[in-house]
Design a protein around this motif. Structure first.
Motif, mmCIF file in Angstrom:
data_model
loop_
_atom_site.group_PDB
_atom_site.id
_atom_site.type_symbol
_atom_site.label_atom_id
_atom_site.label_comp_id
_atom_site.label_asym_id
_atom_site.label_seq_id
_atom_site.Cartn_x
_atom_site.Cartn_y
_atom_site.Cartn_z
ATOM 1 N N THR A 5 42.937 28.309 31.635
ATOM 2 C CA THR A 5 41.746 28.309 32.470
ATOM 3 C C THR A 5 41.437 29.733 32.900
ATOM 4 O O THR A 5 42.336 30.530 33.159
ATOM 5 C CB THR A 5 41.942 27.436 33.721
ATOM 6 O OG1 THR A 5 43.070 27.927 34.450
ATOM 7 C CG2 THR A 5 42.175 25.996 33.348
ATOM 8 N N LYS A 6 40.157 30.030 32.972
ATOM 9 C CA LYS A 6 39.723 31.350 33.386
ATOM 10 C C LYS A 6 39.835 31.453 34.899
ATOM 11 O O LYS A 6 39.429 30.539 35.619
ATOM 12 C CB LYS A 6 38.279 31.584 32.928
ATOM 13 C CG LYS A 6 37.805 32.990 33.123
ATOM 14 C CD LYS A 6 36.475 33.232 32.431
ATOM 15 C CE LYS A 6 35.392 32.404 33.108
ATOM 16 N NZ LYS A 6 34.057 32.759 32.665
ATOM 17 N N ARG A 7 40.387 32.543 35.390
ATOM 18 C CA ARG A 7 40.553 32.742 36.826
ATOM 19 C C ARG A 7 39.186 32.949 37.469
ATOM 20 O O ARG A 7 38.380 33.747 37.016
ATOM 21 C CB ARG A 7 41.448 33.945 37.080
ATOM 22 C CG ARG A 7 41.592 34.257 38.561
ATOM 23 C CD ARG A 7 42.639 35.280 38.780
ATOM 24 N NE ARG A 7 43.775 34.549 39.301
ATOM 25 C CZ ARG A 7 44.936 35.075 39.584
ATOM 26 N NH1 ARG A 7 45.176 36.313 39.329
ATOM 27 N NH2 ARG A 7 45.902 34.345 40.085
ATOM 28 N N LEU A 8 38.927 32.201 38.539
ATOM 29 C CA LEU A 8 37.651 32.282 39.244
ATOM 30 C C LEU A 8 37.733 33.340 40.328
ATOM 31 O O LEU A 8 38.739 33.457 41.031
ATOM 32 C CB LEU A 8 37.296 30.924 39.849
ATOM 33 C CG LEU A 8 37.141 29.768 38.858
ATOM 34 C CD1 LEU A 8 36.955 28.468 39.601
ATOM 35 C CD2 LEU A 8 35.979 30.027 37.935
ATOM 36 N N ASP A 9 36.669 34.103 40.510
ATOM 37 C CA ASP A 9 36.617 35.156 41.511
ATOM 38 C C ASP A 9 36.226 34.553 42.856
ATOM 39 O O ASP A 9 35.169 33.931 42.987
ATOM 40 C CB ASP A 9 35.614 36.234 41.086
ATOM 41 C CG ASP A 9 35.566 37.386 42.067
ATOM 42 O OD1 ASP A 9 36.602 37.654 42.704
ATOM 43 O OD2 ASP A 9 34.503 38.014 42.191
ATOM 44 N N GLY A 52 40.792 25.188 45.981
ATOM 45 C CA GLY A 52 42.096 25.806 45.771
ATOM 46 C C GLY A 52 42.994 25.532 46.961
ATOM 47 O O GLY A 52 42.512 25.285 48.068
ATOM 48 N N SER A 71 46.671 32.961 49.356
ATOM 49 C CA SER A 71 47.277 32.261 48.225
ATOM 50 C C SER A 71 46.314 31.241 47.632
ATOM 51 O O SER A 71 46.241 31.075 46.410
ATOM 52 C CB SER A 71 48.565 31.574 48.676
ATOM 53 O OG SER A 71 49.109 30.798 47.658
ATOM 54 N N LYS A 73 43.019 31.349 47.642
ATOM 55 C CA LYS A 73 41.932 32.031 46.941
ATOM 56 C C LYS A 73 42.351 32.493 45.552
ATOM 57 O O LYS A 73 41.522 32.673 44.676
ATOM 58 C CB LYS A 73 41.437 33.224 47.758
ATOM 59 C CG LYS A 73 40.629 32.824 48.968
ATOM 60 C CD LYS A 73 40.143 34.025 49.731
ATOM 61 C CE LYS A 73 39.337 33.616 50.943
ATOM 62 N NZ LYS A 73 38.871 34.793 51.704
ATOM 63 N N LYS A 74 43.644 32.658 45.323
ATOM 64 C CA LYS A 74 44.151 33.044 44.002
ATOM 65 C C LYS A 74 44.263 31.848 43.064
ATOM 66 O O LYS A 74 44.387 32.021 41.862
ATOM 67 C CB LYS A 74 45.525 33.709 44.137
ATOM 68 C CG LYS A 74 45.481 35.047 44.844
ATOM 69 C CD LYS A 74 46.875 35.615 44.997
ATOM 70 C CE LYS A 74 46.851 36.892 45.802
ATOM 71 N NZ LYS A 74 48.214 37.405 46.036
ATOM 72 N N ASN A 75 44.246 30.633 43.604
ATOM 73 C CA ASN A 75 44.445 29.419 42.804
ATOM 74 C C ASN A 75 43.202 28.544 42.758
ATOM 75 O O ASN A 75 43.289 27.321 42.857
ATOM 76 C CB ASN A 75 45.614 28.600 43.381
ATOM 77 C CG ASN A 75 46.916 29.347 43.313
ATOM 78 O OD1 ASN A 75 47.181 30.013 42.326
ATOM 79 N ND2 ASN A 75 47.718 29.253 44.347
ATOM 80 N N ILE A 77 40.164 26.414 41.285
ATOM 81 C CA ILE A 77 39.851 25.677 40.063
ATOM 82 C C ILE A 77 38.491 24.999 40.235
ATOM 83 O O ILE A 77 38.063 24.699 41.347
ATOM 84 C CB ILE A 77 40.921 24.615 39.711
ATOM 85 C CG1 ILE A 77 41.079 23.600 40.840
ATOM 86 C CG2 ILE A 77 42.233 25.261 39.365
ATOM 87 C CD1 ILE A 77 41.888 22.402 40.444
ATOM 88 N N LYS A 78 37.831 24.737 39.129
ATOM 89 C CA LYS A 78 36.552 24.028 39.117
ATOM 90 C C LYS A 78 36.842 22.545 38.987
ATOM 91 O O LYS A 78 37.631 22.126 38.144
ATOM 92 C CB LYS A 78 35.718 24.515 37.933
ATOM 93 C CG LYS A 78 34.402 23.839 37.785
ATOM 94 C CD LYS A 78 33.321 24.668 38.427
ATOM 95 C CE LYS A 78 31.964 24.079 38.056
ATOM 96 N NZ LYS A 78 31.173 23.816 39.208
#
Length: 100
Positions: A5-9, A52, A71, A73-75, A77-78
């Motif tokens: 999965t692409k990491r979301l900003d 997240g 933590s 905000k780093k995880n 997902i859509k």
């Protein structure tokens, strides 16, 4: 099979945070008791269907919450939504041999 999965900003979303639980943790050591706090935090943007979660541990509650938010905000997902529901498979409950 591994899905990549692409990491979301996190900066591109209007995130709201919610503290789910705060747990007081006490560790008994030779000199006494060390007390710290663990926080479980969920962040999300309802309009973008992004969510997240994260945990943080610190000696004080506000620091544990801040670490949990970072933590989470780093995880991100859509989540696929159908109107306001997360789609899932449901089986007929009347058949005796079936279970979820």
């Amino acid at each position: 099979m591994v899905t990549i999965t692409k990491r979301l900003d996190a900066g591109s979303f209007n995130l709201k945070d919610q503290v789910v639980a705060i747990n007081r943790v006490t560790k008994v050591v030779k000199g006494g008791k060390n007390m710290s706090f663990a926080a479980l935090v969920v962040v999300g943007d309802p309009s973008a269907a992004v969510v997240g979660y994260g945990t943080g541990k610190a000696k004080e509650v506000p620091q544990a919450i801040r670490k949990g938010i970072e933590s989470a905000k780093k995880n991100l997902i859509k989540v696929n939504l159908t109107q306001s529901t997360i789609p899932h498979v449901s089986l007929d409950a009347t058949e005796p041999g079936k279970c979820c």
